[in-house]
Design a protein around this motif. Structure first.
Motif, PDB file in Angstrom:
ATOM      1  N   ILE A 114      -2.563  -3.106   5.673  1.00  0.00           N
ATOM      2  CA  ILE A 114      -1.868  -1.565   5.896  1.00  0.00           C
ATOM      3  C   ILE A 114      -1.685  -1.077   4.449  1.00  0.00           C
ATOM      4  N   ASP A 115      -1.334  -1.922   3.374  1.00  0.00           N
ATOM      5  CA  ASP A 115      -1.181  -1.542   2.196  1.00  0.00           C
ATOM      6  C   ASP A 115      -2.615  -1.039   1.505  1.00  0.00           C
ATOM      7  N   PHE A 116      -3.775  -1.674   2.214  1.00  0.00           N
ATOM      8  CA  PHE A 116      -5.114  -1.240   1.632  1.00  0.00           C
ATOM      9  C   PHE A 116      -5.633  -0.159   2.344  1.00  0.00           C
ATOM     10  N   LEU A 117      -5.224   0.195   3.536  1.00  0.00           N
ATOM     11  CA  LEU A 117      -5.530   1.527   4.265  1.00  0.00           C
ATOM     12  C   LEU A 117      -4.831   2.601   3.660  1.00  0.00           C
ATOM     13  N   SER A 118      -3.654   2.434   3.417  1.00  0.00           N
ATOM     14  CA  SER A 118      -2.619   3.571   2.986  1.00  0.00           C
ATOM     15  C   SER A 118      -2.831   3.752   1.506  1.00  0.00           C
TER      16      SER A 118
ATOM     17  N   LYS B 108      -7.821   3.767  -4.458  1.00  0.00           N
ATOM     18  CA  LYS B 108      -7.739   5.038  -3.444  1.00  0.00           C
ATOM     19  C   LYS B 108      -7.461   4.769  -2.264  1.00  0.00           C
ATOM     20  N   GLN B 109      -6.444   5.731  -1.424  1.00  0.00           N
ATOM     21  CA  GLN B 109      -6.227   5.702  -0.123  1.00  0.00           C
ATOM     22  C   GLN B 109      -7.531   5.796   0.639  1.00  0.00           C
ATOM     23  N   VAL B 110      -7.308   4.738   1.689  1.00  0.00           N
ATOM     24  CA  VAL B 110      -8.571   4.616   2.807  1.00  0.00           C
ATOM     25  C   VAL B 110      -8.319   5.659   3.899  1.00  0.00           C
TER      26      VAL B 110
END
Length: 145
Positions: free
Chosen positions: A81-85, A94-96
């Motif tokens: 979730i931290d990777f995506l957001s 950068k946010q995905v």
């Protein structure tokens, strides 16, 4: 208006795999991200991801396996979730995608019994899946914890 996002999760006994799809029309979707965290039961845990162009499906960014602090499924999901957001683990950080775009989350269950089609999980369905957890205890460990 941003196109809706579908998040597909496949939590296994020692890894979690994620696929992120963008709804491109009323009848089609496009893979825009795939990621996994492996080694949850035999550290070190490793994170990998691939990002794709939402229009062409062309690979735009790919990582090498990177050690992460995710010793269990809960921490692995938080990392994802931290990777995506926030782009955690990305080269550019950068946010995905904006998590608010996620309109559907689905999860593969290793053994759902005699169910031949996808189901919306209700309390009744959770109870039913709990009854089946002995059929694949390494994959549905969370049912009995």
């Amino acid at each position: 208006m941003a196109k809706p996002i579908i998040l597909a999760v496949n939590a296994g006994s020692s890894s979690i795999k994620y696929s992120v799809y963008e709804k491109t029309s009323s009848t089609s979707i496009q893979l825009i991200a795939a990621a996994s965290i492996s080694g949850l039961t035999a550290p070190p845990s490793k994170f990998t991801y691939t990002l794709y162009d939402s229009t062409s499906g062309t690979e735009t960014e790919k990582s090498k396996p990177t050690e992460v602090d995710a010793p269990n499924h809960q921490d692995a999901f938080k990392y994802f979730i931290d990777f995506l957001s926030n782009g955690k683990g990305r080269k550019s950080e950068k946010q995905v995608l904006d998590l608010k775009r996620i309109s559907v989350v689905c999860h593969r269950i290793v053994h759902g019994g005699p169910e031949p089609k996808p189901l919306i999980i209700t309390e009744r369905e959770l109870d039913h899946l709990d009854e089946l957890s002995d059929l694949a205890p390494l994959y549905v460990f969370w049912m009995s914890s």
